[in-house]
Structure formats: C-alpha cells, structure tokens
Design a protein around this motif. Structure first.
Motif, short mmCIF file in Angstrom:
data_model
loop_
_atom_site.label_atom_id
_atom_site.label_comp_id
_atom_site.label_asym_id
_atom_site.label_seq_id
_atom_site.Cartn_x
_atom_site.Cartn_y
_atom_site.Cartn_z
N ALA A 50 34.67 55.45 23.26
CA ALA A 50 33.76 55.52 22.26
C ALA A 50 33.57 54.78 21.21
O ALA A 50 32.28 54.68 20.64
N HIS A 51 34.49 53.87 20.47
CA HIS A 51 34.41 53.33 19.53
C HIS A 51 34.31 51.83 20.28
O HIS A 51 34.35 50.90 19.09
N ASN A 52 34.38 51.67 21.12
CA ASN A 52 34.35 50.31 21.86
C ASN A 52 35.36 49.27 21.67
O ASN A 52 35.26 48.25 21.20
N ILE A 53 36.69 49.92 21.80
CA ILE A 53 37.92 49.21 21.16
C ILE A 53 38.76 49.20 22.69
O ILE A 53 38.67 49.99 23.18
N PRO A 54 39.17 47.97 22.96
CA PRO A 54 39.83 47.91 23.96
C PRO A 54 41.34 48.76 24.19
O PRO A 54 41.93 48.78 23.20
N PHE A 55 41.42 49.51 25.34
CA PHE A 55 42.68 50.15 25.49
C PHE A 55 43.58 49.53 26.55
O PHE A 55 43.09 49.28 27.60
N TYR A 56 44.78 49.22 26.20
CA TYR A 56 45.67 48.58 27.16
C TYR A 56 46.84 49.35 27.48
O TYR A 56 47.61 50.31 26.73
N MET A 57 47.36 49.19 28.74
CA MET A 57 48.59 49.85 29.21
C MET A 57 49.58 48.77 29.64
O MET A 57 49.53 47.89 30.31
N ALA A 58 50.81 48.79 28.98
CA ALA A 58 51.76 47.60 29.22
C ALA A 58 53.07 48.43 29.97
O ALA A 58 53.67 49.66 29.47
N TRP A 59 53.60 47.94 31.07
CA TRP A 59 54.73 48.52 31.90
C TRP A 59 55.22 47.47 32.83
O TRP A 59 54.69 46.33 33.29
N PRO A 60 56.46 47.56 33.05
CA PRO A 60 57.47 46.95 34.07
C PRO A 60 56.89 47.31 35.58
O PRO A 60 56.61 48.46 35.51
N THR A 119 45.44 58.75 32.51
CA THR A 119 44.34 58.07 31.84
C THR A 119 43.56 57.26 32.98
O THR A 119 44.20 56.44 33.77
N PRO A 120 42.39 57.59 33.35
CA PRO A 120 41.65 56.94 34.38
C PRO A 120 41.49 55.55 34.21
O PRO A 120 41.27 54.95 33.10
N GLY A 121 41.85 54.59 35.21
CA GLY A 121 41.82 53.41 35.32
C GLY A 121 40.37 52.72 34.75
O GLY A 121 40.40 51.54 33.85
N GLU A 122 39.17 53.53 34.65
CA GLU A 122 38.03 52.87 34.16
C GLU A 122 38.18 52.65 32.64
O GLU A 122 37.54 52.07 32.10
N LEU A 123 39.05 53.72 31.91
CA LEU A 123 39.00 53.58 30.57
C LEU A 123 40.31 52.44 30.22
O LEU A 123 40.38 52.29 29.17
N ILE A 124 40.84 51.73 31.02
CA ILE A 124 41.83 50.78 30.77
C ILE A 124 41.28 49.27 30.97
O ILE A 124 41.10 48.95 32.02
N ALA A 125 41.28 48.63 29.64
CA ALA A 125 40.63 47.22 29.60
C ALA A 125 41.44 46.32 30.55
O ALA A 125 40.93 45.24 31.35
#
Ligand code: MRU
Length: 351
Positions: free
Chosen positions: A260-270, A317-323
C-alpha cells in the motif's frame, strides 16, 4: 553473530533457552528426544533453521546414547525418533528437511557397524549445523545490496542468529550491510503474542551494535506513511514453489502495508526452507498455538478466564507481494515458479 544458539556435543545438544531472553542468556543441555520435543514445542529453540539443526543434533545424540550394538536396530530407533520429533511443530519445513537428511544418512550407511554408524550420524548433524551457518552468511552477502545507505528497515519476528545456527537470514542481510560500512536504522516489530521481536531481535541487534528501534506491531503502517521505512525484510518458515512464503503471524499484514505504501518487501531464507513439493502456500500447514500465549503475558492474565481465542502462529504472504526472495544462491525475483526451478530444482532432486 557469534551467539552459540545450538551446539552439538556427543551426549547433548546445547541450546540458548530463548524463553528466558532477554532477562537471562542461559544454556540448556538437551539429552533426549523427549527433551528436544519439549524444547521445540515451547520455543526454547525456535526459528525455522535452528529447529532443523537442533532436531538433527537430538537424533544423533539419541542414537549415540543407545545401547543397541546392532545397526539395523539403531536404524529402527533413528526412524522412530525422527517420526516423534516431526510431531513437535508443523510449519517450518527445515525440521522435516533435517530429519529426512538424518534418516537418509542412516539408510545410506546401514552396512556400517553400530559404533561407526553413530559417528556418521553425529558428523551429519554437525555438517547440517555448519552448512546452515554458511548459508546464512552467503544469503547475507547476496542480499546486502538491497539495503540503501541511510534507509529505514523494518523486520518482523526474529530471523537472526538466534533463529539459525549463526548469522540468521533477514538479520544476516543486515549484518553484512553494516559490515560493508552502510549506515541505516532497523525497526523491529515486537511480534505478538510471543514477542520474538521485542525479546530476541531487539536483544540480538543491540548486542551486535546495530541501530535498532522497537515498535509495537500496530505502529508499522504509520511509520510507513510518515516515510520512516524504506524496505521490509523478514525470514520464512516455508516457501512454496510459486513463491508464497509462510512466516510469523503478522508478516502478511506487513507485506500488505508495504504494498500500500509502495515499499519493497523481501523474504530471506536458506534453501532448507524451500518446499518445492507444495505448489502454493495454501498447502502449508499452519500451527495453532495455545490460548494462554494470548491471554497471559509474563504470568499476568490479560483476558477473562475461558475467553475463546484463535492463535495461528504463522501466516502466508503471497508471492505477488514479495519483491524478491534472498537466498544463499542469490536474489531471486519473479516469476518465482520458473526461477526457483531454475536455481533449485537440481539440488532438490526434481530434475
Ligand atoms: O515461532 P517461531 O519463533 O519459531 O517463528 C520464527 C519465524 O517466524 C522466523 O521469522 C522464521 O523462522 C525465519 S528464521 C530465519
């Protein structure tokens, strides 16, 4: 980064008891599969990679202690102990991944005498631990470029050293960015109900000298609106083939706010967190936690006795929301189904 979250000795797994932090940093020796089951269930050891490493260690210690002199019998004990530990928590796939790797190692060495089989299993558990540290470091190296100089970074739950065998996932990215001389500010969501952000992330980042500011979960939207957050980075407990990722409850909401705020969202994992056998996040089992974790904090009852509760420990979190997903194999951007297969399918035995 040097916090000894999990250590594997010949006769015990040594853990920092995370239920006591930040008041006390006490090591707990876990000697049996029952003790490890309890430690995982009540979150003495928690965080997807750390759970896998600890469970592998517990299996090796359990078999090392066995009085059986027959390898076939030891392998039966290994399978039974792995089945049992697999019932401790359902969501983080790293647990099942590590247990499977231990079973597979046992099967592959079934011809060895019992004393040798015990050594091989201990060595495998220690290899899982060492590789987890390496993957944590590598994904931090890969992701550090995502943190701009002078930025505000929001994280949710604890995806740091305490959640892994060292370095962490989301926090590894932060540690490496800082090592490269960047200055930035981290905001840690407190992460109700069990407060991993307040108790663990604030403690761990503070100990490492990272500029950390604790906020309540319901403050994230306003911080985004007022320009304090430039990116969000979290860990993950299980990532499906289409890029959907399960992580601590509240993560999905943060990802929606970021969009909603146009901020990138990342997930980090091995890569031990990737489950290519699941087509989408809809198939990820979500753990439900006891009512008391919501109704009682620090021994004080906050809600009426007997009130109905609902307490999912994770959301998807759906993949569409993950930059992008940040892994030890680099930064992976959409389309995830295609790019995960390209990067990981061979090592997951799908090619
Ligand atoms: O219930 P927890 O504390 O085990 O949940 C942990 C998380 O959700 C972490 O963000 C996740 O395991 C990633 S840790 C590298």
């Amino acid at each position: 980064m040097t916090i000894p979250t999990v250590e594997i000795k010949d006769d015990a797994v040594r853990l920092i008891d995370q239920t006591l932090l930040p008041a006390e940093c006490r090591i707990r020796e876990v000697k049996t599969k029952e003790e490890m089951w309890e430690a995982i269930r009540v979150l003495r050891v928690r965080g997807a990679p750390a759970i896998g490493v600890a469970a592998a260690g517990a299996l090796a210690v359990e078999i090392n202690r066995s009085s059986s002199v027959d390898s076939a019998r030891l392998l039966e004990e290994l399978e039974a102990a792995a089945d049992y530990l697999a019932t401790s928590r359902p969501t983080a796939v790293n647990l099942f991944w590590a247990l499977e790797r231990m079973r597979e190692t046992g099967r592959r060495h079934r011809e060895l005498p019992a004393s040798e089989l015990k050594k091989v299993l201990l060595a495998e558990a220690r290899a899982i631990l060492a590789e987890d540290r390496e993957m944590g470091r590598a994904l931090g190296e890969a992701g550090a470029e995502l943190i701009p100089e002078g930025s505000g970074v929001l994280t949710h739950c604890n995806a740091g050293s305490l959640a892994t065998a060292g370095f962490g996932s989301a926090l590894s990215v932060i540690y490496v960015a800082r090592e490269r001389g960047k200055s930035f500010r981290v905001f840690a969501d407190e992460t109700r109900p069990l407060l991993q952000g307040a108790r663990l992330t604030a403690w761990e980042l503070g100990r490492e000298g990272v500029d950390v500011t604790l906020i309540c979960d319901n403050m994230a939207a306003w911080l985004m609106k007022t320009g304090k957050i430039d990116l969000v980075i979290t860990g993950a407990d299980r990532v499906a083939a289409n890029g959907d990722g399960a992580n601590k409850i509240g993560t999905y909401g943060v990802a929606l706010l970021a969009r909603a705020h146009n901020i990138p969202f990342y997930m980090a994992w091995p890569s031990s967190t990737l489950d290519l056998s699941l087509a989408s996040g809809d198939q990820i089992p979500i753990e439900e936690r006891p009512a008391e974790e919501i109704t009682i904090i620090g021994g004080t009852r906050l809600a009426p006795e007997g009130v109905k509760t609902c307490s999912p420990a994770f959301d998807v979190t759906p993949g569409e929301l993950i930059a992008a997903h940040v892994t030890e194999r680099g930064i992976i951007r959409p389309p995830y189904a295609e790019n995960f297969r390209r990067v990981f399918a061979a090592e997951q035995g799908l090619e």
